[in-house]
Design a protein around this motif. Sequence first.
Motif, PDB file in Angstrom:
ATOM      1  N   VAL A  38       0.892  -1.165   0.000  1.00 12.19           N
ATOM      2  CA  VAL A  38       0.000   0.000   0.000  1.00 12.19           C
ATOM      3  C   VAL A  38       0.924   1.206   0.000  1.00 12.19           C
ATOM      4  O   VAL A  38       1.805   1.298   0.858  1.00 12.19           O
ATOM      5  CB  VAL A  38      -0.876   0.076   1.275  1.00 12.19           C
ATOM      6  N   PHE A  40       1.333   5.463  -0.076  1.00 10.15           N
ATOM      7  CA  PHE A  40       0.771   6.805   0.018  1.00 10.15           C
ATOM      8  C   PHE A  40       1.797   7.747  -0.602  1.00 10.15           C
ATOM      9  O   PHE A  40       2.939   7.807  -0.144  1.00 10.15           O
ATOM     10  CB  PHE A  40       0.527   7.197   1.479  1.00 10.15           C
ATOM     11  N   PHE A  61      -1.668  -1.020  -3.963  1.00 10.79           N
ATOM     12  CA  PHE A  61      -2.725  -0.041  -3.706  1.00 10.79           C
ATOM     13  C   PHE A  61      -2.043   1.316  -3.622  1.00 10.79           C
ATOM     14  O   PHE A  61      -1.013   1.432  -2.947  1.00 10.79           O
ATOM     15  CB  PHE A  61      -3.413  -0.311  -2.364  1.00 10.79           C
ATOM     16  N   VAL A  63      -2.616   5.465  -2.841  1.00 13.76           N
ATOM     17  CA  VAL A  63      -3.438   6.603  -2.407  1.00 13.76           C
ATOM     18  C   VAL A  63      -2.586   7.848  -2.560  1.00 13.76           C
ATOM     19  O   VAL A  63      -1.439   7.881  -2.114  1.00 13.76           O
ATOM     20  CB  VAL A  63      -3.870   6.463  -0.919  1.00 13.76           C
ATOM     21  N   ASN A  65      -2.413  12.116  -2.212  1.00 16.05           N
ATOM     22  CA  ASN A  65      -3.042  13.339  -1.709  1.00 16.05           C
ATOM     23  C   ASN A  65      -2.001  14.456  -1.662  1.00 16.05           C
ATOM     24  O   ASN A  65      -0.828  14.246  -2.006  1.00 16.05           O
ATOM     25  CB  ASN A  65      -3.699  13.097  -0.342  1.00 16.05           C
ATOM     26  N   THR A  83      -9.856   9.106   3.669  1.00 13.23           N
ATOM     27  CA  THR A  83      -9.673   7.866   2.913  1.00 13.23           C
ATOM     28  C   THR A  83      -8.430   7.080   3.343  1.00 13.23           C
ATOM     29  O   THR A  83      -8.364   5.866   3.152  1.00 13.23           O
ATOM     30  CB  THR A  83      -9.604   8.191   1.403  1.00 13.23           C
ATOM     31  N   GLU A  84      -7.458   7.767   3.958  1.00 14.11           N
ATOM     32  CA  GLU A  84      -6.174   7.101   4.210  1.00 14.11           C
ATOM     33  C   GLU A  84      -6.287   5.924   5.191  1.00 14.11           C
ATOM     34  O   GLU A  84      -5.794   4.829   4.896  1.00 14.11           O
ATOM     35  CB  GLU A  84      -5.130   8.126   4.669  1.00 14.11           C
ATOM     36  N   ALA A  86      -8.968   4.291   5.843  1.00 16.31           N
ATOM     37  CA  ALA A  86      -9.816   3.293   5.172  1.00 16.31           C
ATOM     38  C   ALA A  86      -8.965   2.473   4.202  1.00 16.31           C
ATOM     39  O   ALA A  86      -9.127   1.247   4.101  1.00 16.31           O
ATOM     40  CB  ALA A  86     -10.954   3.994   4.430  1.00 16.31           C
ATOM     41  N   ALA A  87      -8.039   3.137   3.521  1.00 17.87           N
ATOM     42  CA  ALA A  87      -7.164   2.426   2.580  1.00 17.87           C
ATOM     43  C   ALA A  87      -6.227   1.478   3.325  1.00 17.87           C
ATOM     44  O   ALA A  87      -5.923   0.378   2.848  1.00 17.87           O
ATOM     45  CB  ALA A  87      -6.359   3.430   1.762  1.00 17.87           C
ATOM     46  N   LEU A  90      -8.361  -1.513   4.232  1.00 14.52           N
ATOM     47  CA  LEU A  90      -8.621  -2.318   3.034  1.00 14.52           C
ATOM     48  C   LEU A  90      -7.360  -3.069   2.603  1.00 14.52           C
ATOM     49  O   LEU A  90      -7.419  -4.248   2.240  1.00 14.52           O
ATOM     50  CB  LEU A  90      -9.100  -1.395   1.899  1.00 14.52           C
ATOM     51  N   GLY A  91      -6.233  -2.393   2.669  1.00 14.84           N
ATOM     52  CA  GLY A  91      -4.981  -3.002   2.223  1.00 14.84           C
ATOM     53  C   GLY A  91      -4.437  -4.012   3.215  1.00 14.84           C
ATOM     54  O   GLY A  91      -4.205  -5.173   2.869  1.00 14.84           O
TER      55      GLY A  91
END
Length: 255
Positions: A38, A40, A61, A63, A65, A83-84, A86-87, A90-91
């Motif tokens: 994941v 960012f 994944f 994300v 921003n 969203t972070e 949540a990601a 999810l990840g």
Amino acid sequence: MPGLNKLLRGILKYRTNLQPHVLKQFQRVKDNPQPSSVMFSCMDSRLIITKMINQDVGDMFLVRNAGNLIPNNDSLSFDSVTTEPAALELGCVINKIRHVLVCGHSDCKAMNALYEMMDSVQKHEGTPLQIWLKRHGARTIVKYKELLQVGGVGPIKFQAETPEKVFDAYIDVDNKFKPVDKLSQVNTLQQLQNIASYPFLRDKLESGLVRMHALWIDIYTGDFYMFCRDYNRFVLVDEESYQNLLDDGESVTDY
Ligand SMILES: [Zn+2]
């Protein structure tokens, strides 16, 4: 509109050149995609991150921003979820991904803005971008001020996977970068601590099932750096450092 034209022409080119490959990849990972990280990263248009690091369908994944910020758990509420986290759930929880990367970069417009607001982050006012940066970048400013207090190079301490796992960081030892780029490196490391603030990750971080890494791209040269906890600094990723960086980051227990 030249922008839209470029975008639509890009899709036409994709249909001719890339779509057959992507389709094959879709079929390969269809029932069992196994992304391995994941990430960012900042949303900066110069970071074409999946292309730069050769990631393919199903690999990661991502994300993005402004400023590659991950809000701390203490700013999370029903009314202000972002969203972070949540990601991350999810990840790392649902998809059992073991590596979380945060990727910052030089000449970051978001970090420029945060740098300029260094002495007003506590003022709860501003544009949406300013509020985002103040709210989730305030800890970065605290760390950056600590860095200045110890001479601008460090070491300063960051928490990693658990409160017990603290590491020292030296920032830009060769003094190659501008102050705002040093802030960006501090910011990238601070996000590891923010990720570790989420209770749903605690067991995984404690047991080593999830590991966190900080990457940083020098936009002026295109070079990638990775933070090496052995060396306590960002290290250029190249053939020479590859094995060290892998050993530094790979001590993860298999599921
Ligand atoms: Zn940026």
